[in-house]
Design an enzyme around this catalytic site. Structure first.
Site, PDB file in Angstrom:
ATOM      1  N   GLU A 286       0.836  -1.202   0.000  1.00 13.68           N
ATOM      2  CA  GLU A 286       0.000   0.000   0.000  1.00 13.68           C
ATOM      3  C   GLU A 286       0.874   1.258   0.000  1.00 13.68           C
ATOM      4  OE1 GLU A 286      -3.413   2.011   2.932  1.00 13.68           O
ATOM      5  OE2 GLU A 286      -2.097   0.414   3.666  1.00 13.68           O
TER       6      GLU A 286
ATOM      7  N   LYS B  51      -9.899   1.520  -2.992  1.00 16.60           N
ATOM      8  CA  LYS B  51     -10.351   1.078  -1.668  1.00 16.60           C
ATOM      9  C   LYS B  51     -11.743   1.626  -1.386  1.00 16.60           C
ATOM     10  CE  LYS B  51      -8.875   0.900   3.163  1.00 16.60           C
ATOM     11  NZ  LYS B  51      -7.920   1.404   4.177  1.00 16.60           N
TER      12      LYS B  51
ATOM     13  N   CYS C   2      -5.215  -2.496   3.184  1.00 18.11           N
ATOM     14  CA  CYS C   2      -5.154  -2.177   4.615  1.00 18.11           C
ATOM     15  C   CYS C   2      -6.095  -3.092   5.392  1.00 18.11           C
ATOM     16  CB  CYS C   2      -5.460  -0.698   4.824  1.00 18.11           C
ATOM     17  SG  CYS C   2      -5.227  -0.106   6.524  1.00 18.11           S
TER      18      CYS C   2
END
Length: 544
Positions: free
Chosen positions: A291, A363, A413
């Site tokens: 990420e 995301k 995440c």
């Protein structure tokens, strides 16, 4: 209050504090070994069940459940302090206060579950076997039900769900059917059943009454059924195995967003991605980086940097996938996303600069305060020195990346904490596109140092693979970078806090588990049926 009463209350609080602290140790290996997590967790939780089910009042049950859970969360989530204080520059007392406040809030859910169980299904030392069964069923169902509420309320924060302690136990066999919340029900019911076996010293009559073990027998049967369920192959191999290189750059979090060190960070990741394969190791078909490998928006980089990355993909003859914050304009509006961009040697550099690559994941489950600011909390974010704080959400289903005959669905995440969020990618697309055969999580856990967060996150990923019967790869900045097979076993991993690459061969899988088809609905139905049975039985017992 007499001295003896005060002493008894203090001993009780100390015991609950100790049990809550032990409970906090069971959500990932270290310091406890993996084989001890499941049984230790149930025994610690049995203490909470015992003191709430037998509490004199529902109010006392609430207080006892809250104390146990508060200690569990405060210790189990201590690593949030690291991100707030060490990297967010929040004063240590305020960072401690923030962790304690979050723990106090999270503890409201199990505390309320225990209070409701005590209010509507109390236990006494002379309760009948049917009454014991109804009370323990109610306690387990309410605990699991409030775990689900915690997972969805205010975008949810289901970290330390009790199901994660059971990844290496027979209870994990229920995951492909009921998911983590169904596992939580079985675990909590088992803990309450064990608690119901406790007898006051000297109560020989009750000790000889074997019927009192009815609840424990039912719980043991539920746990045992998980063992044959875990032997079922819920998915089948699809296509040829994929050769993947996972990159762990290990960029210190305090340096990651320093503009003066940006070139150094990019250079390290370029070098790791461009390494020739080791002798006997096949060349990677896909290279996955963590990420926010690029800690600035893609259009803020010199286009020559993207050209170098494109050349690396061309030389390796591989698809490169990396986490990048993306800025683009949609319908005249600036849009900012925490994304994964995929590209190969044929991808025009202009697409990389614009973020308009054919392979892209945005995301969708954002971190409150970290990636978006909830209304009314800008004052708190203003106290922190953490960049990248207000993103847009991606759509629910996004097309998996097609590489080497496999279909790779990304999550970023802590998105893998939310099992239902991963399920749309497993389903066929609206035009019949194949569902995902491999899951990939890219993360940056550098915010939390060398803490339990790394191991807890790996444990969460393991459970997601069991629920979905899909392998998962994790590519992280500081660890834990790993490959997990479709049965939840860690096939390979890198040591945390050191740079390196992990070459893995991953077999994509196809087929949908019951959980992948129905999500949390099955677990919620089971919890609802258990509550109906428990409360119905309880009313009949009281009338009798």
């Amino acid at each position: 209050m007499t001295r003896s009463t005060r002493s008894r209350l203090l001993r009780g609080a100390a015991g609950l504090t100790l049990a809550g602290a032990v409970h906090a140790l069971t959500f990932a290996p270290g310091p406890l070994p993996d084989w001890a997590l499941a049984i230790t967790q149930i025994l610690a939780l049995a203490v909470a069940a015992r003191v709430t089910l037998y509490a004199p009042t529902a109010r006392q049950a609430w207080a006892r459940g809250w104390l146990f859970s508060f200690v569990t969360y405060a210790l189990g989530l201590y690593w949030i302090f690291i991100s707030l204080h060490r990297y967010g520059d929040l004063a240590a007392p305020l960072a401690v206060a923030a962790v304690l406040a979050l723990s106090a809030f999270l503890a409201l859910f199990p505390a309320t579950a225990g209070a409701l169980a005590r209010r509507y299904a109390p236990l006494a030392h002379d309760s009948t076997p049917a009454r014991v069964l109804s009370a323990t069923l109610a306690w387990g169902a309410l605990w699991a039900g409030f775990e689900w509420v915690r997972a969805v309320l205010l975008t949810g924060f289901p970290w330390l769900n009790i199901g994660y302690a059971q990844v290496d136990s027979p209870i994990a066999g229920w995951a492909p059917l009921l998911g983590v919340h169904g596992m939580a029900f079985v675990s909590a019911f088992a803990a309450a059943a064990i608690a119901s076996l406790w007898r006051p010293v000297g109560d020989q009559k009750q000790a000889r009454d074997g019927r009192r073990a009815l609840s424990a027998g039912v719980a043991l049967a539920l746990v045992a059924v998980g063992w044959p369920l875990s032997r079922i192959d819920w998915s089948a191999p699809s296509g040829e195995p994929l050769n993947v290189r996972l990159v762990q750059g290990n960029i210190e979090q305090s340096q990651k967003f320093d503009p003066a060190l940006l070139d150094q960070s990019i250079r390290r990741h370029l070098e790791l991605a461009a390494l020739p394969p080791a002798p006997g190791v096949p060349a990677p078909q896909m290279i996955i980086l963590p990420e926010t490998v690029m800690p600035v928006f893609q259009d803020q980089l010199d286009p020559r940097v993207w050209e170098i990355w494109r050349q690396v993909a061309a030389r390796q003859n591989a698809v490169v996938a990396m986490g990048v914050p993306v800025h683009d304009v949609v319908n005249g509006r600036d849009r900012y996303t925490n994304s994964v961009l995929g590209f190969d040697g044929q991808t025009p550099a202009t697409q990389l600069v614009s973020g308009a690559t054919a392979m892209r994941y945005d995301k969708r489950h954002l971190v409150p305060w970290g990636e978006y600011v909830p209304p009314g909390f800008h004052w708190f974010v203003d106290m922190l020195d953490i960049p990248l704080g207000d993103f847009d959400r991606g759509p629910e289903r996004q097309t998996p990346f097609a590489v080497g005959g496999q279909h790779i669905a990304f999550n970023i995440c802590y998105e893998d904490l939310f099992g239902p969020d991963l399920l749309p990618a497993l389903q066929p697309g609206p035009n019949g596109e194949p569902g995902a055969t491999i899951l990939v999580n890219v993360s940056n856990l550098g915010w939390f140092g060398d803490s339990w967060a790394l191991r807890q996150h790996l444990q969460i990923g393991r459970l997601r693979t069991i629920e979905t019967a899909r392998p998962m790869l994790t590519a992280t900045n500081t660890g834990i970078t790993a490959a997990i097979d479709a049965k939840g076993h860690v096939a390979a991993q890198l040591a945390p806090l050191q740079p390196g690459v992990l070459p893995v061969v991953v077999q994509g899988m196809t087929g949908l588990t019951p959980y992948a088809r129905f999500g949390d609905k099955s677990a919620l139905a089971l919890i609802g049926l258990a509550l109906i049975a428990a409360f119905g039985s309880g009313r009949r017992t009281r009338r009798g």
